[in-house]
Write a protein that holds these residues in place. Sequence first.
Motif, PDB file in Angstrom:
ATOM      1  N   GLU A  14      66.101  -9.138  17.819  1.00  0.00           N
ATOM      2  CA  GLU A  14      65.844  -8.372  19.043  1.00  0.00           C
ATOM      3  C   GLU A  14      65.469  -6.921  18.719  1.00  0.00           C
ATOM      4  N   GLU A  15      65.255  -6.611  17.446  1.00  0.00           N
ATOM      5  CA  GLU A  15      65.041  -5.219  17.025  1.00  0.00           C
ATOM      6  C   GLU A  15      63.718  -5.035  16.296  1.00  0.00           C
ATOM      7  N   LEU A  16      62.737  -5.863  16.626  1.00  0.00           N
ATOM      8  CA  LEU A  16      61.491  -5.861  15.859  1.00  0.00           C
ATOM      9  C   LEU A  16      60.306  -5.305  16.635  1.00  0.00           C
ATOM     10  N   ALA A  17      60.491  -4.980  17.896  1.00  0.00           N
ATOM     11  CA  ALA A  17      59.386  -4.423  18.675  1.00  0.00           C
ATOM     12  C   ALA A  17      59.060  -3.013  18.185  1.00  0.00           C
ATOM     13  N   HIS A  18      57.776  -2.682  18.111  1.00  0.00           N
ATOM     14  CA  HIS A  18      57.353  -1.365  17.640  1.00  0.00           C
ATOM     15  C   HIS A  18      55.960  -1.060  18.183  1.00  0.00           C
ATOM     16  N   ARG A  19      55.667   0.217  18.292  1.00  0.00           N
ATOM     17  CA  ARG A  19      54.383   0.653  18.857  1.00  0.00           C
ATOM     18  C   ARG A  19      53.283   0.567  17.814  1.00  0.00           C
ATOM     19  N   VAL A  20      52.139   0.024  18.214  1.00  0.00           N
ATOM     20  CA  VAL A  20      50.945   0.011  17.372  1.00  0.00           C
ATOM     21  C   VAL A  20      49.983   1.105  17.810  1.00  0.00           C
ATOM     22  N   ASP A  21      49.752   1.198  19.116  1.00  0.00           N
ATOM     23  CA  ASP A  21      49.026   2.321  19.698  1.00  0.00           C
ATOM     24  C   ASP A  21      49.429   2.409  21.162  1.00  0.00           C
ATOM     25  N   GLN A  22      48.728   3.231  21.937  1.00  0.00           N
ATOM     26  CA  GLN A  22      49.144   3.450  23.324  1.00  0.00           C
ATOM     27  C   GLN A  22      49.095   2.181  24.162  1.00  0.00           C
ATOM     28  N   ALA A  23      48.225   1.240  23.799  1.00  0.00           N
ATOM     29  CA  ALA A  23      48.061   0.028  24.598  1.00  0.00           C
ATOM     30  C   ALA A  23      48.817  -1.161  24.038  1.00  0.00           C
ATOM     31  N   ILE A  24      49.434  -1.002  22.865  1.00  0.00           N
ATOM     32  CA  ILE A  24      50.037  -2.157  22.196  1.00  0.00           C
ATOM     33  C   ILE A  24      51.444  -1.830  21.727  1.00  0.00           C
ATOM     34  N   VAL A  25      52.414  -2.575  22.225  1.00  0.00           N
ATOM     35  CA  VAL A  25      53.754  -2.612  21.653  1.00  0.00           C
ATOM     36  C   VAL A  25      53.929  -4.021  21.101  1.00  0.00           C
ATOM     37  N   ARG A  26      54.003  -4.113  19.790  1.00  0.00           N
ATOM     38  CA  ARG A  26      54.022  -5.419  19.125  1.00  0.00           C
ATOM     39  C   ARG A  26      55.462  -5.867  18.885  1.00  0.00           C
ATOM     40  N   ASP A  27      55.690  -7.134  19.126  1.00  0.00           N
ATOM     41  CA  ASP A  27      56.975  -7.756  18.826  1.00  0.00           C
ATOM     42  C   ASP A  27      56.677  -9.057  18.091  1.00  0.00           C
ATOM     43  N   LEU A  28      57.694  -9.682  17.567  1.00  0.00           N
ATOM     44  CA  LEU A  28      57.504 -10.976  16.924  1.00  0.00           C
ATOM     45  C   LEU A  28      58.673 -11.881  17.243  1.00  0.00           C
ATOM     46  N   VAL A  29      58.378 -13.165  17.245  1.00  0.00           N
ATOM     47  CA  VAL A  29      59.404 -14.163  17.504  1.00  0.00           C
ATOM     48  C   VAL A  29      59.237 -15.278  16.488  1.00  0.00           C
ATOM     49  N   VAL A  30      60.343 -15.818  16.000  1.00  0.00           N
ATOM     50  CA  VAL A  30      60.292 -16.936  15.057  1.00  0.00           C
ATOM     51  C   VAL A  30      61.149 -18.060  15.591  1.00  0.00           C
TER      52      VAL A  30
END
Length: 344
Positions: free
Chosen positions: A323-339
Amino acid sequence: MPEYVILVLPSANRVYAASSPALLRAELAAFGAGLSADVSAIEEIELGGVGYVKFACAAPLGERDLALLSNLSSLYALFELGDGVLRPVAVHPLAKADSDLLTIQKYPGKTNEQFTKLLLNLTLLATSRPADWPDRELHVLDPLCGRGTTLNQAVMYGFDATGLDVDGRDFEAYEQFVKTWLRTKRVKHTAESGQLRRNKVRLGRRLDIEYAFDKDDYKAGRTRRLSYLNADTLTTDEVLRPASVDLIVTDAPYGVQHGSHRDAGLARSPRDLLAAAIPVWNRVLRPGGAMGISWNTHVLPREDLVAILERAGLEVRSGGPYEELAHRVDQAIVRDLVVAGKPG
């Protein structure tokens, strides 16, 4: 209780560099499940004006633990901390090829190679055998592979790799790159290109490469395979055998420019693409395997993607570091991942 510190690998991407210590903390916590020594007290610290990620273990790291931790995506150097002194600990990351395989390609929209390694690592840890993957020969599929960042990381690990992408320009760019790289590095290989057909229907193009980094391995037939299929991702279960891949790892489209060209009625949003594609991908995933997906949370809430994966029969990893993997890529993108793992 032994304490260790990790010097974080520098990143040319300043935004990712700012996120990498926090991502490393979460990745390290996930790795802890596969270690014989319990990992605890993970935190960011500063020593002599330099930032590190610190952690403690219930027992000194053994050879098997180091074999895993050596492959942390943002690990630059590992030290044991004692009496204010940093004692270097030798690490031996899996690296079957030179790192320029990951770094040479430069193009808009390229997924950061450190993040690609993070996503692949966490997917490996979601399999039924999370502790022994450095010694296994696995098959990785990226069903939205673009110009092949995931394929290249799989090659670095010594895995077989297959990619699908409908974009002909990406296919041609990757074919030119990888053939040139193999020739430049004098890697023994064969490469065949041609039409991709099933039941006399043309689905696209294909590139099939068989190679070995060691000449004796090549002569003895101990080779690895790399394939790129220039085809719609919704044909994945038509062009690959059922239960034929160990890992599915992909960085999903962030906006509305990508999607399936096969069904004119399918909206080309990442949400609808993933809803249609995940059941298809799951058919080629082996029981005990795992699927890892990164995506832009602005276009698809996490709970919606989790629901899609669970409907497909996959078991999503949740809580703690996941639950701690979300991060900003740019103003339009907040990237997260799920496995998610596939039971079996």
